[in-house]
Design an enzyme around this catalytic site. Structure first.
Site, PDB file in Angstrom:
ATOM      1  N   CYS A  69      12.844  -5.786  45.906  1.00 42.54           N
ATOM      2  CA  CYS A  69      13.523  -7.086  45.845  1.00 42.54           C
ATOM      3  C   CYS A  69      13.426  -7.660  47.251  1.00 42.54           C
ATOM      4  CB  CYS A  69      14.942  -6.984  45.304  1.00 42.54           C
ATOM      5  SG  CYS A  69      16.093  -6.003  46.275  1.00 42.54           S
ATOM      6  N   THR A  71      15.439  -7.655  49.988  1.00 44.96           N
ATOM      7  CA  THR A  71      15.768  -6.673  51.030  1.00 44.96           C
ATOM      8  C   THR A  71      15.644  -5.229  50.543  1.00 44.96           C
ATOM      9  OG1 THR A  71      18.052  -6.686  50.273  1.00 44.96           O
ATOM     10  CG2 THR A  71      17.491  -8.209  52.072  1.00 44.96           C
ATOM     11  N   HIS A 102      13.453  15.784  51.581  1.00 47.72           N
ATOM     12  CA  HIS A 102      14.838  16.258  51.607  1.00 47.72           C
ATOM     13  C   HIS A 102      15.651  15.829  50.388  1.00 47.72           C
ATOM     14  CE1 HIS A 102      15.070  16.880  56.275  1.00 47.72           C
ATOM     15  NE2 HIS A 102      14.009  17.455  55.722  1.00 47.72           N
TER      16      HIS A 102
END
Ligand code: RB5
Length: 151
Positions: A69, A71, A102
């Site tokens: 999108c 941001t 991770h």
């Protein structure tokens, strides 16, 4: 790189960057399911596309998703409401690498208006080429799927 099935979708603000990422994925030989939009001229609400992504992954159409999108923040909030998804908003290749290594992220989230073309590609490459390390991370990742609803 081994061929992967990947779902990609965005809102209107991520549409241009989606086209860049999609072309790159195709060049790498991946199978891409594009849930649209195919142009940026109509406003699209990011929760609607995040929902489609969650549904596609739940139905096993692909194991990996890429959301964009403006941001990346809206998509990030929306997609992480689903427990089978671990979505990671990444601004650089190191974040994308660690999101896989991770966090065992299965959805890469990118900001179409906040990320330059080269960084978009670097994030995608890092995300797709990194394996989950498991080991000490596994107990934490397992907890993500068991977050209590009761507060
Ligand atoms: C759409 O204008 C914009 O708000 C959206 O793409 C996103 O950046 C929200 O987080």
């Amino acid at each position: 790189m081994q061929e992967k099935k990947i779902i990609i979708t965005s809102d209107h603000a991520g549409c241009e960057a989606k086209a860049i990422v999609k072309e790159h994925l195709k060049e790498l030989g991946h199978i891409v399911f594009d849930y649209g939009p195919h142009s940026a001229d109509k406003a699209i609400d990011y929760p609607d596309k995040a929902y489609m992504m969650a549904k596609g992954l739940a139905r096993n159409e692909a194991q990996i998703g890429i959301l964009l999108c403006g941001t990346g923040i809206g998509m990030s909030i929306a997609i992480n409401r689903y427990k089978h998804v671990r979505g990671a908003l990444c601004c650089n290749a190191e974040m994308a690498r660690l999101a896989r290594a991770h966090n065992n992220a299965n959805v890469l989230i990118l900001g179409g208006r906040t990320t330059d073309k080269q960084t978009l590609i670097e994030c995608v490459d890092a995300f797709l080429s990194t394996r989950y390390e498991s080991g000490r991370h596994e107990i934490r990742v397992k907890k993500l799927g068991r977050m209590p609803d009761e507060l």
